[in-house]
Design a protein around this motif. Structure first.
Motif, PDB file in Angstrom:
ATOM      1  N   ALA A 409      62.778  48.074  37.249  1.00  0.00           N
ATOM      2  CA  ALA A 409      62.393  46.735  36.779  1.00  0.00           C
ATOM      3  C   ALA A 409      61.342  46.122  37.698  1.00  0.00           C
ATOM      4  O   ALA A 409      60.388  45.467  37.237  1.00  0.00           O
ATOM      5  N   GLU A 410      61.453  46.392  39.022  1.00  0.00           N
ATOM      6  CA  GLU A 410      60.469  45.858  39.945  1.00  0.00           C
ATOM      7  C   GLU A 410      59.110  46.525  39.751  1.00  0.00           C
ATOM      8  O   GLU A 410      58.062  45.862  39.802  1.00  0.00           O
ATOM      9  N   GLU A 411      59.111  47.848  39.510  1.00  0.00           N
ATOM     10  CA  GLU A 411      57.850  48.548  39.266  1.00  0.00           C
ATOM     11  C   GLU A 411      57.176  48.042  37.995  1.00  0.00           C
ATOM     12  O   GLU A 411      55.952  47.847  37.964  1.00  0.00           O
ATOM     13  N   VAL A 412      57.974  47.832  36.967  1.00  0.00           N
ATOM     14  CA  VAL A 412      57.406  47.315  35.719  1.00  0.00           C
ATOM     15  C   VAL A 412      56.792  45.938  35.938  1.00  0.00           C
ATOM     16  O   VAL A 412      55.700  45.634  35.434  1.00  0.00           O
ATOM     17  N   PHE A 413      57.470  45.150  36.708  1.00  0.00           N
ATOM     18  CA  PHE A 413      56.943  43.805  36.974  1.00  0.00           C
ATOM     19  C   PHE A 413      55.664  43.875  37.796  1.00  0.00           C
ATOM     20  O   PHE A 413      54.696  43.147  37.523  1.00  0.00           O
ATOM     21  N   LEU A 414      55.628  44.754  38.814  1.00  0.00           N
ATOM     22  CA  LEU A 414      54.435  44.859  39.651  1.00  0.00           C
ATOM     23  C   LEU A 414      53.253  45.387  38.853  1.00  0.00           C
ATOM     24  O   LEU A 414      52.112  44.929  39.030  1.00  0.00           O
ATOM     25  N   LYS A 415      53.499  46.380  37.962  1.00  0.00           N
ATOM     26  CA  LYS A 415      52.420  46.873  37.118  1.00  0.00           C
ATOM     27  C   LYS A 415      51.896  45.768  36.208  1.00  0.00           C
ATOM     28  O   LYS A 415      50.690  45.625  36.015  1.00  0.00           O
ATOM     29  N   SER A 416      52.803  45.001  35.666  1.00  0.00           N
ATOM     30  CA  SER A 416      52.387  43.901  34.798  1.00  0.00           C
ATOM     31  C   SER A 416      51.589  42.857  35.573  1.00  0.00           C
ATOM     32  O   SER A 416      50.552  42.358  35.097  1.00  0.00           O
ATOM     33  N   ALA A 417      52.043  42.578  36.803  1.00  0.00           N
ATOM     34  CA  ALA A 417      51.314  41.609  37.619  1.00  0.00           C
ATOM     35  C   ALA A 417      49.945  42.141  38.000  1.00  0.00           C
ATOM     36  O   ALA A 417      48.947  41.392  38.008  1.00  0.00           O
ATOM     37  N   HIS A 418      49.868  43.475  38.311  1.00  0.00           N
ATOM     38  CA  HIS A 418      48.574  44.068  38.660  1.00  0.00           C
ATOM     39  C   HIS A 418      47.618  44.026  37.465  1.00  0.00           C
ATOM     40  O   HIS A 418      46.419  43.727  37.628  1.00  0.00           O
ATOM     41  N   ALA A 419      48.128  44.349  36.279  1.00  0.00           N
ATOM     42  CA  ALA A 419      47.282  44.296  35.083  1.00  0.00           C
ATOM     43  C   ALA A 419      46.797  42.867  34.819  1.00  0.00           C
ATOM     44  O   ALA A 419      45.635  42.661  34.420  1.00  0.00           O
ATOM     45  N   GLN A 420      47.643  41.909  35.061  1.00  0.00           N
ATOM     46  CA  GLN A 420      47.233  40.522  34.875  1.00  0.00           C
ATOM     47  C   GLN A 420      46.158  40.122  35.881  1.00  0.00           C
ATOM     48  O   GLN A 420      45.206  39.413  35.537  1.00  0.00           O
ATOM     49  N   ARG A 421      46.297  40.617  37.132  1.00  0.00           N
ATOM     50  CA  ARG A 421      45.275  40.307  38.130  1.00  0.00           C
ATOM     51  C   ARG A 421      43.944  40.964  37.782  1.00  0.00           C
ATOM     52  O   ARG A 421      42.872  40.362  37.940  1.00  0.00           O
ATOM     53  N   GLN A 422      44.001  42.218  37.303  1.00  0.00           N
ATOM     54  CA  GLN A 422      42.770  42.886  36.903  1.00  0.00           C
ATOM     55  C   GLN A 422      42.104  42.173  35.729  1.00  0.00           C
ATOM     56  O   GLN A 422      40.874  42.028  35.695  1.00  0.00           O
ATOM     57  N   GLU A 423      42.915  41.764  34.799  1.00  0.00           N
ATOM     58  CA  GLU A 423      42.361  41.037  33.658  1.00  0.00           C
ATOM     59  C   GLU A 423      41.716  39.730  34.080  1.00  0.00           C
ATOM     60  O   GLU A 423      40.635  39.365  33.594  1.00  0.00           O
ATOM     61  N   ALA A 424      42.361  39.039  35.018  1.00  0.00           N
ATOM     62  CA  ALA A 424      41.774  37.791  35.510  1.00  0.00           C
ATOM     63  C   ALA A 424      40.469  38.050  36.255  1.00  0.00           C
ATOM     64  O   ALA A 424      39.489  37.303  36.117  1.00  0.00           O
ATOM     65  N   ALA A 425      40.423  39.161  37.055  1.00  0.00           N
ATOM     66  CA  ALA A 425      39.186  39.494  37.766  1.00  0.00           C
ATOM     67  C   ALA A 425      38.072  39.870  36.795  1.00  0.00           C
ATOM     68  O   ALA A 425      36.906  39.501  37.001  1.00  0.00           O
ATOM     69  N   GLN A 426      38.423  40.619  35.748  1.00  0.00           N
ATOM     70  CA  GLN A 426      37.431  40.972  34.738  1.00  0.00           C
ATOM     71  C   GLN A 426      36.879  39.726  34.044  1.00  0.00           C
ATOM     72  O   GLN A 426      35.667  39.630  33.794  1.00  0.00           O
ATOM     73  N   LEU A 427      37.728  38.788  33.767  1.00  0.00           N
ATOM     74  CA  LEU A 427      37.268  37.546  33.144  1.00  0.00           C
ATOM     75  C   LEU A 427      36.333  36.781  34.071  1.00  0.00           C
ATOM     76  O   LEU A 427      35.329  36.205  33.622  1.00  0.00           O
ATOM     77  N   ARG A 428      36.648  36.787  35.361  1.00  0.00           N
ATOM     78  CA  ARG A 428      35.769  36.098  36.316  1.00  0.00           C
ATOM     79  C   ARG A 428      34.406  36.785  36.395  1.00  0.00           C
ATOM     80  O   ARG A 428      33.368  36.115  36.480  1.00  0.00           O
ATOM     81  N   ARG A 429      34.406  38.165  36.385  1.00  0.00           N
ATOM     82  CA  ARG A 429      33.133  38.883  36.410  1.00  0.00           C
ATOM     83  C   ARG A 429      32.304  38.600  35.164  1.00  0.00           C
ATOM     84  O   ARG A 429      31.086  38.402  35.235  1.00  0.00           O
ATOM     85  N   GLU A 430      32.956  38.596  34.032  1.00  0.00           N
ATOM     86  CA  GLU A 430      32.244  38.315  32.787  1.00  0.00           C
ATOM     87  C   GLU A 430      31.668  36.903  32.790  1.00  0.00           C
ATOM     88  O   GLU A 430      30.538  36.681  32.339  1.00  0.00           O
ATOM     89  N   GLU A 431      32.415  35.988  33.314  1.00  0.00           N
ATOM     90  CA  GLU A 431      31.932  34.612  33.374  1.00  0.00           C
ATOM     91  C   GLU A 431      30.736  34.500  34.319  1.00  0.00           C
ATOM     92  O   GLU A 431      29.743  33.809  34.020  1.00  0.00           O
ATOM     93  N   LYS A 432      30.811  35.201  35.448  1.00  0.00           N
ATOM     94  CA  LYS A 432      29.702  35.178  36.395  1.00  0.00           C
ATOM     95  C   LYS A 432      28.454  35.817  35.797  1.00  0.00           C
ATOM     96  O   LYS A 432      27.324  35.314  35.962  1.00  0.00           O
ATOM     97  N   ARG A 433      28.647  36.951  35.107  1.00  0.00           N
ATOM     98  CA  ARG A 433      27.513  37.629  34.467  1.00  0.00           C
ATOM     99  C   ARG A 433      26.885  36.758  33.389  1.00  0.00           C
ATOM    100  O   ARG A 433      25.650  36.695  33.266  1.00  0.00           O
ATOM    101  N   ARG A 434      27.703  36.071  32.615  1.00  0.00           N
ATOM    102  CA  ARG A 434      27.183  35.205  31.554  1.00  0.00           C
ATOM    103  C   ARG A 434      26.379  34.041  32.153  1.00  0.00           C
ATOM    104  O   ARG A 434      25.312  33.678  31.637  1.00  0.00           O
TER     105      ARG A 434
END
Length: 476
Positions: A409-434
């Motif tokens: 359960a902890e691994e699943v949560f950490l993977k989910s948190a990591h995916a959320q962080r990556q998604e947030a970073a991708q959104l920030r990069r896209e916003e910066k590029r735009r």
């Protein structure tokens, strides 16, 4: 000198007396000659006296002056008469103005060039504000009646809920004091108090207890029906509901790691969907081997822990109080309902070792004080289960299974948190590029825009090549 003054004074007196005598003689005899024998006075012309037609120069002068004064007075009167314009209108003629007053005294002073006929004016009947016709106020009367009913229902519902809560406390106080050192401490004062039933609202009461082996504390909540709310009372008539008693026991950290829940079928499905620990660690199990009613649903993680909890006495209580026991939830990973509003949660939720009991009071909303007193056996069941869970000891395999489930359960949560962080970073990069692209486009320089597009394409190609190399290494 004195003799001289006296002589002069005497001469003056003598001359004055002689002059008086002469005047009297003249007065008496002036007109004697004009009297006739009969005593009538006749005026005879005498050359010594002037006639009426002949005036003396002094009299003529006086006459001219009087004529001149009369002429001046006459001229002044003529001037006054010239300043006053005499018309046929009087002082009330301004009332005949049709723009200001319609038809005022037209018979006496008719307007020029208009008819003498007076129109038949009808005065409109203006209604009196406060009339005795109560039909016009039926909305106001209905509103006042509704407010009165709501207020009376509020008082009645508030009083009944208070009586039910006090009845429960009176019947359970001795049992609670036998199991806890402190019963009813409100926490508002430094000194420990007891027997205080905290009122959170008109339909929710709470009682805190502490001072027992293997238990950090126990919170009892009386969630009564909102009898003070008229709308809720009307909805309860259509869909009956029952008063509830929720007992939440905070266990000592030495409690074994397992999750367990026995509840009514509809309630069990909702709890597994809403509670994080039940959705991650438990599965639906068959209850045929347990002597419990079919209306219950079992959610369990470790079988041996379930067998220890559902012993003969607990199963008998479930059978006896089938309609009153809604759920019994035991968990070392209790964190409450899922947080539906925080999708970007990056930290593990705080968990506690907790046992939650939910009981329905008999009566289906028509609860009496005797029904609250009859809940005492269910409170005894609470203490029995608490002692049972404190004595549960899992085998080595059971502990390994529980530990493995928690790591997973902890691994699943950490993977989910990591995916959320990556998604947030991708959104920030896209916003910066735009933002950078908009800045370059605003400069209106085609060479800069072309160079920027080429640079972005090269970076994208490098990222794709790096991903391909990583996949090849994994394949080897």
């Amino acid at each position: 000198m004195k003799l001289l003054y006296l002589t002069l004074l005497g001469l003056l007196l003598l001359s004055y007396q002689s002059a008086g005598k002469k005047s009297n003689e003249y007065d008496d005899n002036d007109f004697a000659e004009f009297e006739d024998d009969d005593g009538e006075v006749t005026v005879e012309e005498d050359a010594d006296f002037p006639s009426e037609s002949e005036d003396t120069p002094q009299q003529q002068q006086q006459q001219q002056q009087s004529d001149r004064v009369q002429q001046d007075v006459q001229d002044d009167e003529d001037d006054d008469d010239d300043g006053t314009v005499e018309t046929d209108e009087d002082e009330f003629d301004h009332f005949t103005d049709e723009d200001e007053f319609e038809g005022f005294d037209r018979d006496i002073h008719p307007a020029k060039g208009k008819s003498h006929e007076v129109p038949d004016l009808k005065i409109a009947k203006v209604p009196i504000h406060l009339r005795t016709n109560w039909d016009s106020f039926y909305l106001e009367m209905l509103m006042l009646a509704g407010l009165g009913v709501y207020f009376l229902n509020f008082l009645a519902g508030k009083t009944k809920n208070s009586k039910l809560a006090q009845a429960w406390l009176t019947s359970h106080k001795q049992l609670l004091e036998d199991n806890f050192t402190i019963v009813g401490d409100d926490g508002t004062s430094k000194e420990v108090t007891s027997g205080t039933l905290m009122k959170e609202s008109e339909n929710i009461y709470a009682l805190w207890c502490s001072g027992r082996m293997c238990v950090e504390g126990m919170l009892v909540e009386l969630k009564l029906i909102k009898r003070q709310d008229l709308i809720n009372v009307m909805s309860t008539m259509l869909k009956p509901a029952a008063d509830q008693i929720v007992v939440k026991v905070s266990m000592d950290p030495s409690m074994e790691k397992f999750c367990f829940c026995i509840a009514q079928k509809k309630v069990a499905a909702k709890m597994q969907k809403d509670l994080l620990d039940l959705s991650q660690f438990t599965e639906k199990k068959n209850i045929d081997k347990y002597n419990i009613p079919s209306s219950f649903q079992l959610l369990s993680e470790i079988g041996e822990a379930t067998a220890m909890v559902l012993d003969k006495k607990v199963c008998q209580a479930l059978d006896r109080f089938e309609n009153q026991i809604e759920s019994i939830h035991i968990s070392d990973q209790y964190s409450g309902p899922k947080n539906q509003y925080d999708d970007n949660q990056t930290k593990m939720p705080e968990v506690k070792q907790t046992i939650v009991f939910c009981f329905n009071v008999a009566g289906k909303g028509k609860t009496k004080t005797t029904d609250m007193e009859n809940m005492k056996p269910l409170m005894q069941l609470v203490f029995y289960v608490v002692d049972k869970v404190a004595r549960v000891s899992l085998s080595k395999e059971g502990k390994q299974k529980a530990e493995k489930n928690r790591q997973k359960a902890e691994e699943v949560f950490l993977k989910s948190a990591h995916a959320q962080r990556q998604e947030a970073a991708q959104l920030r990069r896209e916003e910066k590029r735009r933002a950078e692209k908009e800045r370059i486009m605003n400069e209106e320089d085609p060479d800069k825009a072309r160079k920027w597009e080429e640079r972005q394409n090269k970076q994208e190609l490098k990222r794709k090549q790096a991903k391909t190399k990583m996949m090849k290494v994994k394949g080897m």
